[in-house]
Design an enzyme around this catalytic site. Structure first.
Site, PDB file in Angstrom:
ATOM      1  N   ASP A 122       0.862  -1.185   0.000  1.00  0.00           N
ATOM      2  CA  ASP A 122       0.000   0.000   0.000  1.00  0.00           C
ATOM      3  C   ASP A 122       0.898   1.234   0.000  1.00  0.00           C
ATOM      4  OD1 ASP A 122      -1.888  -1.975   0.407  1.00  0.00           O
ATOM      5  OD2 ASP A 122      -2.915  -0.943   2.041  1.00  0.00           O
TER       6      ASP A 122
ATOM      7  N   LYS B 286      -7.063   3.452  -2.596  1.00  0.00           N
ATOM      8  CA  LYS B 286      -7.375   3.355  -1.170  1.00  0.00           C
ATOM      9  C   LYS B 286      -7.628   4.748  -0.616  1.00  0.00           C
ATOM     10  CE  LYS B 286      -5.176   1.860   3.184  1.00  0.00           C
ATOM     11  NZ  LYS B 286      -3.968   1.220   3.764  1.00  0.00           N
TER      12      LYS B 286
ATOM     13  N   LYS C  59     -10.266   0.125  -1.749  1.00  0.00           N
ATOM     14  CA  LYS C  59     -10.058  -0.215  -0.338  1.00  0.00           C
ATOM     15  C   LYS C  59     -10.394   1.009   0.503  1.00  0.00           C
ATOM     16  CE  LYS C  59      -6.565  -1.517   3.118  1.00  0.00           C
ATOM     17  NZ  LYS C  59      -5.184  -1.996   3.352  1.00  0.00           N
TER      18      LYS C  59
END
Length: 214
Positions: free
Chosen positions: A90, A152, A181
């Site tokens: 990430d 995300k 996400k």
């Protein structure tokens, strides 16, 4: 949705500065016991976690939480994490570049990190709390054009976390191959279900076990 199904969406997360190895071990065991998607942990623990729990998908973070490290530093951090056993990364975008209007540079950085991760999953944290609506839309385009796997919402360390309105905006503007996400401040089963219904394929939270125990 049954809680067993909800667990499959969770990136079980522990990213605080003072997280201990024992806490990481507990996190990993819980992720296995409950069938979670992954654990998301600091890169310094990736090798140990991978060796202790080789069957577990391990996610880590790059350029976290501010995103303003150089691209070269993010690439080096990503490369080492993958070598240590991370299956997912990430990354945090360079928010200053977004504010400068340097969208091509942000897209290129994401593209380079995706090239580094290859077949492994790259999620791109755009830290929505700092962006205007137009900047969020531009980041949806950047993530799509760069070939990343996920967009995300948040690090969980900014001024605000996930918001359903942002997820709905992302769903409208990302490409068909990009997943979403949500992370940051999701602390109830009802919230989890709402984010999944809005289009999220992953939920980042440190509270999954406690919020789903009943």
């Amino acid at each position: 949705m049954k809680k067993e199904a909800l667990y499959q969406y969770v990136d079980h997360t522990a990213l605080k500065a003072f997280t201990t190895w024992q806490e990481i071990r507990t996190l990993c065991q819980e992720a296995l016991d409950y069938g979670m998607a992954s654990v998301c942990i600091p890169s310094s623990y990736v090798r140990r976690a991978h060796e202790a729990f080789p069957e577990l998908t391990i996610c880590t973070v790059t350029g976290f939480p501010l995103g303003n490290a150089s691209t070269e530093a993010k690439l080096a951090e990503t490369r080492q994490a993958l070598a240590d056993g991370a299956g997912e990364v990430d990354m945090v975008i360079n928010i200053g570049m977004v504010k400068n209007g340097e969208y091509d540079a942000v897209t290129e950085e994401i593209r380079l990190l995706k090239k580094e991760t290859g077949e492994r999953i790259l999620k791109v944290i755009i830290e929505t709390c700092y962006l205007t609506e137009e900047e969020k839309i531009r980041m949806c385009r950047a993530v799509t054009e760069a070939g990343a796997d996920y967009i995300k919402t948040s690090t969980g360390f900014g001024t605000a976390g996930a918001a359903l309105a942002d997820v709905k905006l992302m769903k409208e503007h990302i490409g068909p191959k990009v997943k979403i996400k949500a992370a940051g401040g999701i602390r109830s089963r009802e919230e989890m279900e709402a984010y999944i219904a809005a289009g999220c394929s992953r939920i980042g939270t440190s509270s999954a076990v406690s919020m789903l125990k009943n």
